[in-house]
Design a protein around this motif. Structure first.
Motif, PDB file in Angstrom:
ATOM      1  N   UNK A 188      48.520  40.314  39.091  1.00  0.00           N
ATOM      2  CA  UNK A 188      48.304  39.201  38.859  1.00  0.00           C
ATOM      3  C   UNK A 188      47.237  39.055  39.141  1.00  0.00           C
ATOM      4  N   UNK A 189      46.318  38.575  38.226  1.00  0.00           N
ATOM      5  CA  UNK A 189      44.780  37.961  38.373  1.00  0.00           C
ATOM      6  C   UNK A 189      43.920  37.038  38.000  1.00  0.00           C
ATOM      7  N   UNK A 190      43.865  36.019  38.945  1.00  0.00           N
ATOM      8  CA  UNK A 190      42.779  35.215  38.822  1.00  0.00           C
ATOM      9  C   UNK A 190      42.128  35.404  39.015  1.00  0.00           C
ATOM     10  N   UNK A 191      41.118  34.464  38.467  1.00  0.00           N
ATOM     11  CA  UNK A 191      39.285  34.591  39.252  1.00  0.00           C
ATOM     12  C   UNK A 191      38.947  33.259  38.819  1.00  0.00           C
ATOM     13  N   UNK A 192      38.186  33.523  40.308  1.00  0.00           N
ATOM     14  CA  UNK A 192      37.419  32.267  40.514  1.00  0.00           C
ATOM     15  C   UNK A 192      36.456  31.698  40.642  1.00  0.00           C
ATOM     16  N   UNK A 193      35.444  32.725  40.399  1.00  0.00           N
ATOM     17  CA  UNK A 193      34.045  32.979  39.914  1.00  0.00           C
ATOM     18  C   UNK A 193      33.418  34.301  39.337  1.00  0.00           C
ATOM     19  N   UNK A 194      32.686  34.232  38.797  1.00  0.00           N
ATOM     20  CA  UNK A 194      32.462  35.761  37.181  1.00  0.00           C
ATOM     21  C   UNK A 194      30.924  35.241  36.779  1.00  0.00           C
ATOM     22  N   UNK A 195      30.151  36.498  37.383  1.00  0.00           N
ATOM     23  CA  UNK A 195      28.240  35.748  37.388  1.00  0.00           C
ATOM     24  C   UNK A 195      28.715  37.278  36.237  1.00  0.00           C
ATOM     25  N   UNK A 196      27.584  37.487  35.271  1.00  0.00           N
ATOM     26  CA  UNK A 196      26.741  38.566  34.685  1.00  0.00           C
ATOM     27  C   UNK A 196      25.425  38.951  35.638  1.00  0.00           C
ATOM     28  N   UNK A 197      25.313  40.159  35.601  1.00  0.00           N
ATOM     29  CA  UNK A 197      24.172  40.687  36.717  1.00  0.00           C
ATOM     30  C   UNK A 197      23.409  41.508  35.773  1.00  0.00           C
ATOM     31  N   UNK A 198      22.504  40.936  35.489  1.00  0.00           N
ATOM     32  CA  UNK A 198      21.540  41.495  34.181  1.00  0.00           C
ATOM     33  C   UNK A 198      22.217  42.031  32.940  1.00  0.00           C
ATOM     34  N   UNK A 199      21.804  43.515  32.571  1.00  0.00           N
ATOM     35  CA  UNK A 199      22.280  43.739  31.186  1.00  0.00           C
ATOM     36  C   UNK A 199      23.894  44.309  31.098  1.00  0.00           C
ATOM     37  N   UNK A 200      24.033  44.928  32.333  1.00  0.00           N
ATOM     38  CA  UNK A 200      25.352  45.972  32.055  1.00  0.00           C
ATOM     39  C   UNK A 200      26.636  46.324  33.417  1.00  0.00           C
ATOM     40  N   UNK A 201      26.163  44.842  34.127  1.00  0.00           N
ATOM     41  CA  UNK A 201      27.176  44.360  34.711  1.00  0.00           C
ATOM     42  C   UNK A 201      28.033  42.804  35.002  1.00  0.00           C
ATOM     43  N   UNK A 202      29.128  43.329  35.684  1.00  0.00           N
ATOM     44  CA  UNK A 202      29.397  41.687  35.051  1.00  0.00           C
ATOM     45  C   UNK A 202      30.651  42.224  37.142  1.00  0.00           C
ATOM     46  N   UNK A 203      30.075  40.640  37.700  1.00  0.00           N
ATOM     47  CA  UNK A 203      30.861  40.887  39.098  1.00  0.00           C
ATOM     48  C   UNK A 203      32.238  39.357  39.773  1.00  0.00           C
ATOM     49  N   UNK A 204      33.373  39.801  39.649  1.00  0.00           N
ATOM     50  CA  UNK A 204      34.682  39.175  39.774  1.00  0.00           C
ATOM     51  C   UNK A 204      34.200  38.957  41.013  1.00  0.00           C
ATOM     52  N   UNK A 205      34.531  37.716  41.044  1.00  0.00           N
ATOM     53  CA  UNK A 205      35.531  36.899  42.859  1.00  0.00           C
ATOM     54  C   UNK A 205      36.959  36.700  41.551  1.00  0.00           C
ATOM     55  N   UNK A 206      37.769  36.841  43.323  1.00  0.00           N
ATOM     56  CA  UNK A 206      39.402  36.076  42.558  1.00  0.00           C
ATOM     57  C   UNK A 206      40.243  36.395  43.817  1.00  0.00           C
ATOM     58  N   UNK A 207      41.836  36.470  43.070  1.00  0.00           N
ATOM     59  CA  UNK A 207      42.875  37.168  43.599  1.00  0.00           C
ATOM     60  C   UNK A 207      43.805  38.108  42.792  1.00  0.00           C
ATOM     61  N   UNK A 208      43.812  39.122  43.682  1.00  0.00           N
ATOM     62  CA  UNK A 208      44.855  40.021  43.200  1.00  0.00           C
ATOM     63  C   UNK A 208      45.864  39.436  43.844  1.00  0.00           C
ATOM     64  N   UNK A 209      47.276  39.342  43.312  1.00  0.00           N
ATOM     65  CA  UNK A 209      48.228  39.296  43.570  1.00  0.00           C
ATOM     66  C   UNK A 209      49.544  40.218  43.380  1.00  0.00           C
ATOM     67  N   UNK A 210      50.751  41.081  44.033  1.00  0.00           N
ATOM     68  CA  UNK A 210      51.622  41.056  44.060  1.00  0.00           C
ATOM     69  C   UNK A 210      52.648  40.312  44.739  1.00  0.00           C
ATOM     70  N   UNK A 211      52.786  38.978  44.622  1.00  0.00           N
ATOM     71  CA  UNK A 211      53.571  38.259  45.889  1.00  0.00           C
ATOM     72  C   UNK A 211      52.403  38.119  46.113  1.00  0.00           C
ATOM     73  N   UNK A 212      52.550  38.167  47.935  1.00  0.00           N
ATOM     74  CA  UNK A 212      51.024  37.094  48.016  1.00  0.00           C
ATOM     75  C   UNK A 212      50.245  38.086  47.730  1.00  0.00           C
ATOM     76  N   UNK A 213      49.171  36.292  47.132  1.00  0.00           N
ATOM     77  CA  UNK A 213      48.081  36.196  46.446  1.00  0.00           C
ATOM     78  C   UNK A 213      46.489  37.209  47.569  1.00  0.00           C
ATOM     79  N   UNK A 214      45.543  38.181  47.691  1.00  0.00           N
ATOM     80  CA  UNK A 214      44.765  38.759  48.660  1.00  0.00           C
ATOM     81  C   UNK A 214      43.123  38.566  47.711  1.00  0.00           C
ATOM     82  N   UNK A 215      42.347  37.810  48.593  1.00  0.00           N
ATOM     83  CA  UNK A 215      40.918  38.354  47.762  1.00  0.00           C
ATOM     84  C   UNK A 215      40.472  39.443  47.167  1.00  0.00           C
ATOM     85  N   UNK A 216      39.804  39.720  46.276  1.00  0.00           N
ATOM     86  CA  UNK A 216      39.381  40.333  45.138  1.00  0.00           C
ATOM     87  C   UNK A 216      37.859  40.129  45.562  1.00  0.00           C
TER      88      UNK A 216
END
Length: 135
Positions: A90-118
């Protein structure tokens, strides 16, 4: 014999060259960034709904991938191979940033049980994810 470039004032020639080399304007860049963010949001929704076929369609035919499943070595994979690494998560997005024309940076938590930062960095070209780096 006169060459045709001598018929144009130097300023016009220079202006034409600079226009041809200038990246997309702010309005165009904002539109592309919004489209890229939309792709990432679709990816998040598809992962969380286990819509593997829908998620696969968001990727290009070949994807450059680097992440924990490849021990952080960049490899080329099919969309199915990338998606298989995230089945059951399960992916929970906490922050989302567009980086110029082709990139997107995602900060969040990925979980399969206990969540971990990603942190994920996506390269999106022509509406498809062509590169994904996961940390």
């Amino acid at each position: 014999m006169q060459h045709s470039f001598l018929l144009y004032p130097a300023g016009l020639v220079l202006a034409g060259l600079l226009t041809a080399c200038t990246p997309a304007g702010p309005a165009d860049l904002e539109t592309v960034q919004q489209q890229n963010i939309r792709v990432v949001r679709q990816l998040q929704a598809g992962l969380n709904q286990h819509d593997w076929a829908g998620v696969s369609q968001l990727y290009a035919e070949r994807v450059r991938y680097k992440g924990p499943h490849t021990r952080y070595q960049e490899v080329e994979q099919t969309p199915g191979e990338v998606v298989a690494a995230y089945r059951g998560y399960h992916l929970e997005i906490t922050q989302l940033y567009a980086a110029y024309e082709h990139h997107v940076v995602v900060e969040g938590r990925l979980s399969q049980g206990s969540p971990r930062p990603v942190c994920m960095i996506y390269t999106i070209e022509n509406g498809r994810i062509t590169r994904q780096y996961t940390y």
